[in-house]
Motif scaffolding. Sequence first.
Motif, PDB file in Angstrom:
ATOM      1  N   ARG A   9       0.899  -1.159  -0.068  1.00  0.00           N
ATOM      2  CA  ARG A   9       0.105  -0.075  -0.150  1.00  0.00           C
ATOM      3  C   ARG A   9       0.896   1.313   0.032  1.00  0.00           C
ATOM      4  NH1 ARG A   9      -4.862  -0.526   4.227  1.00  0.00           N
ATOM      5  NH2 ARG A   9      -6.313  -2.230   3.105  1.00  0.00           N
ATOM      6  N   GLY A  10       2.005   1.076   0.772  1.00  0.00           N
ATOM      7  CA  GLY A  10       2.789   2.197   0.770  1.00  0.00           C
ATOM      8  C   GLY A  10       3.699   2.305  -0.418  1.00  0.00           C
ATOM      9  N   VAL A  11       3.922   1.252  -1.149  1.00  0.00           N
ATOM     10  CA  VAL A  11       4.385   1.643  -2.539  1.00  0.00           C
ATOM     11  C   VAL A  11       3.726   2.221  -3.580  1.00  0.00           C
ATOM     12  CG1 VAL A  11       5.598   0.182  -4.428  1.00  0.00           C
ATOM     13  CG2 VAL A  11       6.126  -0.236  -2.094  1.00  0.00           C
ATOM     14  N   LEU A  12       2.495   1.575  -3.634  1.00  0.00           N
ATOM     15  CA  LEU A  12       1.513   1.945  -4.551  1.00  0.00           C
ATOM     16  C   LEU A  12       1.088   3.363  -4.418  1.00  0.00           C
ATOM     17  CD1 LEU A  12      -0.777  -1.032  -4.811  1.00  0.00           C
ATOM     18  CD2 LEU A  12       1.010  -0.306  -6.334  1.00  0.00           C
ATOM     19  N   CYS A  13       0.996   4.053  -3.015  1.00  0.00           N
ATOM     20  CA  CYS A  13       0.570   5.289  -2.865  1.00  0.00           C
ATOM     21  C   CYS A  13       1.725   6.070  -3.057  1.00  0.00           C
ATOM     22  CB  CYS A  13       0.630   5.356  -1.191  1.00  0.00           C
ATOM     23  SG  CYS A  13       0.119   7.146  -0.611  1.00  0.00           S
ATOM     24  N   ASN A  14       3.032   5.644  -2.874  1.00  0.00           N
ATOM     25  CA  ASN A  14       4.012   6.817  -3.274  1.00  0.00           C
ATOM     26  C   ASN A  14       4.047   6.716  -4.699  1.00  0.00           C
ATOM     27  OD1 ASN A  14       6.187   8.322  -2.403  1.00  0.00           O
ATOM     28  ND2 ASN A  14       7.602   6.861  -3.397  1.00  0.00           N
ATOM     29  N   TRP A  15       3.803   5.786  -5.532  1.00  0.00           N
ATOM     30  CA  TRP A  15       3.789   5.847  -6.955  1.00  0.00           C
ATOM     31  C   TRP A  15       2.808   6.793  -7.587  1.00  0.00           C
ATOM     32  CZ3 TRP A  15      -0.122   4.253 -10.717  1.00  0.00           C
ATOM     33  CH2 TRP A  15       0.530   4.391 -12.073  1.00  0.00           C
ATOM     34  N   LEU A  16       1.482   6.984  -6.946  1.00  0.00           N
ATOM     35  CA  LEU A  16       0.678   8.055  -7.362  1.00  0.00           C
ATOM     36  C   LEU A  16       1.209   9.423  -6.835  1.00  0.00           C
ATOM     37  CD1 LEU A  16      -2.705   5.720  -6.434  1.00  0.00           C
ATOM     38  CD2 LEU A  16      -1.914   6.746  -8.614  1.00  0.00           C
ATOM     39  N   VAL A  17       1.476   9.405  -5.611  1.00  0.00           N
ATOM     40  CA  VAL A  17       2.123  10.588  -5.132  1.00  0.00           C
ATOM     41  C   VAL A  17       3.116  11.459  -6.106  1.00  0.00           C
ATOM     42  CG1 VAL A  17       3.200  12.133  -3.197  1.00  0.00           C
ATOM     43  CG2 VAL A  17       1.294  10.598  -2.970  1.00  0.00           C
ATOM     44  N   CYS A  18       4.135  10.400  -6.500  1.00  0.00           N
ATOM     45  CA  CYS A  18       5.312  11.085  -7.426  1.00  0.00           C
ATOM     46  C   CYS A  18       4.506  11.209  -9.054  1.00  0.00           C
ATOM     47  CB  CYS A  18       6.375   9.778  -7.711  1.00  0.00           C
ATOM     48  SG  CYS A  18       7.128   9.552  -5.916  1.00  0.00           S
ATOM     49  N   MET A  19       3.728  10.260  -9.302  1.00  0.00           N
ATOM     50  CA  MET A  19       3.240  10.769 -10.527  1.00  0.00           C
ATOM     51  C   MET A  19       2.630  12.050 -10.658  1.00  0.00           C
ATOM     52  SD  MET A  19       2.652   9.740 -13.618  1.00  0.00           S
ATOM     53  CE  MET A  19       2.956   7.961 -13.429  1.00  0.00           C
ATOM     54  N   ALA A  20       1.719  12.433  -9.300  1.00  0.00           N
ATOM     55  CA  ALA A  20       1.268  13.697  -9.272  1.00  0.00           C
ATOM     56  C   ALA A  20       2.209  14.834  -9.187  1.00  0.00           C
ATOM     57  CB  ALA A  20       0.394  13.924  -7.775  1.00  0.00           C
ATOM     58  N   VAL A  21       3.252  14.530  -8.668  1.00  0.00           N
ATOM     59  CA  VAL A  21       4.319  15.729  -8.770  1.00  0.00           C
ATOM     60  C   VAL A  21       4.869  15.710 -10.226  1.00  0.00           C
ATOM     61  CG1 VAL A  21       6.822  16.214  -7.861  1.00  0.00           C
ATOM     62  CG2 VAL A  21       4.824  15.493  -6.217  1.00  0.00           C
ATOM     63  N   TYR A  22       4.974  14.636 -10.663  1.00  0.00           N
ATOM     64  CA  TYR A  22       5.565  14.761 -12.177  1.00  0.00           C
ATOM     65  C   TYR A  22       4.812  15.231 -13.070  1.00  0.00           C
ATOM     66  CZ  TYR A  22       7.527  12.899 -16.570  1.00  0.00           C
ATOM     67  OH  TYR A  22       7.814  12.691 -17.913  1.00  0.00           O
ATOM     68  N   MET A  23       3.525  14.916 -13.044  1.00  0.00           N
ATOM     69  CA  MET A  23       2.503  15.843 -13.974  1.00  0.00           C
ATOM     70  C   MET A  23       2.401  17.101 -13.586  1.00  0.00           C
ATOM     71  SD  MET A  23      -0.516  12.655 -14.444  1.00  0.00           S
ATOM     72  CE  MET A  23      -1.625  13.366 -13.149  1.00  0.00           C
ATOM     73  N   ALA A  24       2.459  17.370 -12.285  1.00  0.00           N
ATOM     74  CA  ALA A  24       2.333  18.967 -12.112  1.00  0.00           C
ATOM     75  C   ALA A  24       3.609  19.584 -12.593  1.00  0.00           C
ATOM     76  CB  ALA A  24       1.984  19.314 -10.558  1.00  0.00           C
ATOM     77  N   SER A  25       4.601  19.042 -12.461  1.00  0.00           N
ATOM     78  CA  SER A  25       5.799  19.793 -13.048  1.00  0.00           C
ATOM     79  C   SER A  25       5.840  20.073 -14.531  1.00  0.00           C
ATOM     80  CB  SER A  25       7.215  18.905 -12.542  1.00  0.00           C
ATOM     81  OG  SER A  25       7.053  17.802 -13.170  1.00  0.00           O
ATOM     82  N   GLY A  26       5.197  19.351 -15.222  1.00  0.00           N
ATOM     83  CA  GLY A  26       4.852  19.584 -16.699  1.00  0.00           C
ATOM     84  C   GLY A  26       4.002  20.655 -17.082  1.00  0.00           C
ATOM     85  N   CYS A  27       3.282  21.112 -16.098  1.00  0.00           N
ATOM     86  CA  CYS A  27       2.155  21.960 -16.169  1.00  0.00           C
ATOM     87  C   CYS A  27       2.841  23.651 -16.045  1.00  0.00           C
ATOM     88  CB  CYS A  27       0.839  21.929 -15.281  1.00  0.00           C
ATOM     89  SG  CYS A  27       0.100  20.475 -15.653  1.00  0.00           S
ATOM     90  N   SER A  28       2.450  24.609 -16.955  1.00  0.00           N
ATOM     91  CA  SER A  28       2.840  26.039 -16.722  1.00  0.00           C
ATOM     92  C   SER A  28       1.879  26.880 -15.860  1.00  0.00           C
ATOM     93  CB  SER A  28       3.134  26.569 -17.980  1.00  0.00           C
ATOM     94  OG  SER A  28       1.936  26.365 -18.800  1.00  0.00           O
ATOM     95  N   SER A  29       0.449  26.213 -16.073  1.00  0.00           N
ATOM     96  CA  SER A  29      -0.347  27.191 -15.237  1.00  0.00           C
ATOM     97  C   SER A  29      -0.682  26.778 -13.829  1.00  0.00           C
ATOM     98  CB  SER A  29      -1.658  27.450 -16.307  1.00  0.00           C
ATOM     99  OG  SER A  29      -2.357  26.033 -16.265  1.00  0.00           O
ATOM    100  N   MET A  30      -1.326  27.460 -13.173  1.00  0.00           N
ATOM    101  CA  MET A  30      -1.626  27.051 -11.694  1.00  0.00           C
ATOM    102  C   MET A  30      -3.055  25.764 -11.744  1.00  0.00           C
ATOM    103  SD  MET A  30      -1.095  26.822  -8.493  1.00  0.00           S
ATOM    104  CE  MET A  30       0.138  28.021  -8.387  1.00  0.00           C
ATOM    105  N   ILE A  31      -3.903  26.274 -12.677  1.00  0.00           N
ATOM    106  CA  ILE A  31      -4.932  25.243 -12.947  1.00  0.00           C
ATOM    107  C   ILE A  31      -4.735  24.204 -13.347  1.00  0.00           C
ATOM    108  CG2 ILE A  31      -7.225  25.061 -14.665  1.00  0.00           C
ATOM    109  CD1 ILE A  31      -7.795  26.775 -12.065  1.00  0.00           C
ATOM    110  N   GLY A  32      -3.667  24.057 -14.369  1.00  0.00           N
ATOM    111  CA  GLY A  32      -3.136  22.965 -14.828  1.00  0.00           C
ATOM    112  C   GLY A  32      -2.424  21.936 -13.778  1.00  0.00           C
ATOM    113  N   LYS A  33      -1.608  22.650 -12.960  1.00  0.00           N
ATOM    114  CA  LYS A  33      -0.968  22.011 -11.685  1.00  0.00           C
ATOM    115  C   LYS A  33      -2.081  21.387 -10.892  1.00  0.00           C
ATOM    116  CE  LYS A  33       3.450  24.712 -11.820  1.00  0.00           C
ATOM    117  NZ  LYS A  33       4.347  23.628 -12.285  1.00  0.00           N
ATOM    118  N   MET A  34      -2.966  21.674 -10.495  1.00  0.00           N
ATOM    119  CA  MET A  34      -3.998  21.766  -9.458  1.00  0.00           C
ATOM    120  C   MET A  34      -4.888  20.536 -10.072  1.00  0.00           C
ATOM    121  SD  MET A  34      -5.192  25.493  -8.264  1.00  0.00           S
ATOM    122  CE  MET A  34      -7.009  25.001  -8.130  1.00  0.00           C
TER     123      MET A  34
END
Length: 88
Positions: A9-34
């Motif tokens: 459960r910890g591994v899968l959760c961290n995978w999703l959290v890292c995916m969120a950070v990775y996807m947010a870093s690819g966005c330029s607008s605040m709405i996109g990051k959110m």
Amino acid sequence: LAFDVAFVRGVLCNWLVCMAVYMASGCSSMIGKMTAVWFPISAFVALGLDHSVANMFIIPLGMLRGAEITMKQFLLKNLVPVTLGNIV
């Protein structure tokens, strides 16, 4: 909760959290990051996965409200395996 289940459960959760950070870093607008952060974080909450930092707040809060769990149970059956899973 068994050690291996909490670890996964910890591994899968961290995978999703890292995916969120990775996807947010690819966005330029605040709405996109959110929006990019919203879906993976909502998924880990909906799936009932464990994040060590969230558990450090929620479980002691439950203990203060009368949940029948000891500090030893919290540390050995949840915090240690989930943290190790979050690190992997």
